[in-house]
Write a protein that holds these residues in place. Structure first.
Motif, PDB file in Angstrom:
ATOM      1  N   ILE A   1       0.825  -1.197   0.000  1.00  0.00           N
ATOM      2  CA  ILE A   1       0.000   0.000   0.000  1.00  0.00           C
ATOM      3  C   ILE A   1       0.867   1.257   0.000  1.00  0.00           C
ATOM      4  O   ILE A   1       2.044   1.224   0.372  1.00  0.00           O
ATOM      5  N   THR A   2       0.291   2.351  -0.417  1.00  0.00           N
ATOM      6  CA  THR A   2       0.990   3.627  -0.482  1.00  0.00           C
ATOM      7  C   THR A   2       1.316   4.120   0.923  1.00  0.00           C
ATOM      8  O   THR A   2       0.490   4.023   1.833  1.00  0.00           O
ATOM      9  N   THR A   3       2.528   4.644   1.083  1.00  0.00           N
ATOM     10  CA  THR A   3       2.934   5.195   2.370  1.00  0.00           C
ATOM     11  C   THR A   3       3.214   6.684   2.203  1.00  0.00           C
ATOM     12  O   THR A   3       3.870   7.109   1.253  1.00  0.00           O
ATOM     13  N   VAL A   4       2.700   7.463   3.151  1.00  0.00           N
ATOM     14  CA  VAL A   4       2.794   8.917   3.111  1.00  0.00           C
ATOM     15  C   VAL A   4       3.366   9.401   4.441  1.00  0.00           C
ATOM     16  O   VAL A   4       2.945   8.934   5.502  1.00  0.00           O
ATOM     17  N   MET A   5       4.304  10.350   4.377  1.00  0.00           N
ATOM     18  CA  MET A   5       4.876  10.921   5.597  1.00  0.00           C
ATOM     19  C   MET A   5       4.799  12.430   5.556  1.00  0.00           C
ATOM     20  O   MET A   5       5.274  13.061   4.621  1.00  0.00           O
ATOM     21  N   ASP A   6       4.169  12.985   6.585  1.00  0.00           N
ATOM     22  CA  ASP A   6       4.236  14.421   6.835  1.00  0.00           C
ATOM     23  C   ASP A   6       5.408  14.595   7.800  1.00  0.00           C
ATOM     24  O   ASP A   6       5.340  14.148   8.945  1.00  0.00           O
ATOM     25  N   VAL A   7       6.481  15.206   7.344  1.00  0.00           N
ATOM     26  CA  VAL A   7       7.711  15.287   8.142  1.00  0.00           C
ATOM     27  C   VAL A   7       7.427  15.939   9.494  1.00  0.00           C
ATOM     28  O   VAL A   7       7.907  15.471  10.526  1.00  0.00           O
ATOM     29  N   ASP A   8       6.671  17.011   9.535  1.00  0.00           N
ATOM     30  CA  ASP A   8       6.207  17.623  10.788  1.00  0.00           C
ATOM     31  C   ASP A   8       7.323  17.742  11.830  1.00  0.00           C
ATOM     32  O   ASP A   8       7.165  17.317  12.974  1.00  0.00           O
ATOM     33  N   TYR A   9       8.446  18.319  11.429  1.00  0.00           N
ATOM     34  CA  TYR A   9       9.620  18.449  12.310  1.00  0.00           C
ATOM     35  C   TYR A   9       9.376  19.512  13.375  1.00  0.00           C
ATOM     36  O   TYR A   9       9.079  20.663  13.074  1.00  0.00           O
ATOM     37  N   ARG A  10       9.496  19.109  14.616  1.00  0.00           N
ATOM     38  CA  ARG A  10       9.390  20.014  15.762  1.00  0.00           C
ATOM     39  C   ARG A  10      10.664  19.840  16.584  1.00  0.00           C
ATOM     40  O   ARG A  10      10.811  18.857  17.317  1.00  0.00           O
ATOM     41  N   PRO A  11      11.609  20.761  16.440  1.00  0.00           N
ATOM     42  CA  PRO A  11      12.936  20.593  17.051  1.00  0.00           C
ATOM     43  C   PRO A  11      12.919  20.261  18.540  1.00  0.00           C
ATOM     44  O   PRO A  11      13.759  19.490  19.012  1.00  0.00           O
ATOM     45  N   TYR A  12      11.978  20.809  19.290  1.00  0.00           N
ATOM     46  CA  TYR A  12      11.940  20.584  20.736  1.00  0.00           C
ATOM     47  C   TYR A  12      11.602  19.132  21.103  1.00  0.00           C
ATOM     48  O   TYR A  12      11.758  18.731  22.241  1.00  0.00           O
ATOM     49  N   SER A  13      11.160  18.350  20.125  1.00  0.00           N
ATOM     50  CA  SER A  13      10.804  16.949  20.390  1.00  0.00           C
ATOM     51  C   SER A  13      11.990  15.994  20.271  1.00  0.00           C
ATOM     52  O   SER A  13      11.863  14.818  20.611  1.00  0.00           O
ATOM     53  N   TRP A  14      13.104  16.499  19.789  1.00  0.00           N
ATOM     54  CA  TRP A  14      14.249  15.645  19.475  1.00  0.00           C
ATOM     55  C   TRP A  14      15.446  15.969  20.354  1.00  0.00           C
ATOM     56  O   TRP A  14      15.629  17.108  20.781  1.00  0.00           O
ATOM     57  N   ALA A  15      16.308  14.970  20.582  1.00  0.00           N
ATOM     58  CA  ALA A  15      17.542  15.177  21.342  1.00  0.00           C
ATOM     59  C   ALA A  15      18.500  16.088  20.584  1.00  0.00           C
ATOM     60  O   ALA A  15      19.235  16.868  21.194  1.00  0.00           O
ATOM     61  N   SER A  16      18.499  15.992  19.244  1.00  0.00           N
ATOM     62  CA  SER A  16      19.376  16.826  18.421  1.00  0.00           C
ATOM     63  C   SER A  16      18.862  16.834  16.983  1.00  0.00           C
ATOM     64  O   SER A  16      18.148  15.911  16.579  1.00  0.00           O
ATOM     65  N   PRO A  17      19.252  17.844  16.207  1.00  0.00           N
ATOM     66  CA  PRO A  17      18.882  17.843  14.796  1.00  0.00           C
ATOM     67  C   PRO A  17      19.443  16.634  14.049  1.00  0.00           C
ATOM     68  O   PRO A  17      18.793  16.104  13.149  1.00  0.00           O
TER      69      PRO A  17
END
Length: 85
Positions: free
Chosen positions: A38-54
Motif C-alpha cells: 500500500i501507499t505510504t505517506v509521511m508528513d515530516v512535521d519536524y518540531r525541534p523541541y521533540s528531538w535530542a538533536s537535529p
C-alpha cells in the motif's frame, strides 16, 4: 494485528518518530504497509523541541522517508532531510 492489505494507504507524521515507543511502532507499521503493497505517506512535521538533536531527527526521519512513497513538508523540513541544520 492490522491487516494493511485492507487499506489504500498509511499516513504517518514525524512527531510519531521523536520518542519510543511510538518510533518503533511507526517504523514497524511502515515496514508492514510496504510489504502489503500500500501507499505510504509521511508528513515530516519536524518540531525541534521533540528531538535530542537535529542530527538524531535527520537520521530517524530519513530512515522513515526512504520507506515512503510520498513526503509532505516545508522548506525547513526538507532542509533537515538534506542535512542543512
Amino acid at each position: 494485528a492490522v491487516d494493511f492489505s485492507r487499506y489504500g494507504a498509511l499516513v504517518i507524521t514525524g512527531t510519531s518518530l521523536a520518542q519510543e515507543p511510538s518510533r518503533a511502532a511507526t517504523l514497524l507499521a511502515l515496514r508492514l504497509a510496504r510489504e502489503a503493497g500500500i501507499t505510504t505517506v509521511m508528513d515530516v512535521d519536524y518540531r525541534p523541541y521533540s528531538w535530542a538533536s537535529p542530527d538524531q531527527a535527520r537520521q530517524v526521519n530519513l530512515m522513515a522517508a526512504r520507506a515512503c512513497d510520498i513526503l509532505v513538508g516545508n522548506d525547513v523540513e526538507f532542509g533537515l532531510l538534506a542535512g542543512a541544520s
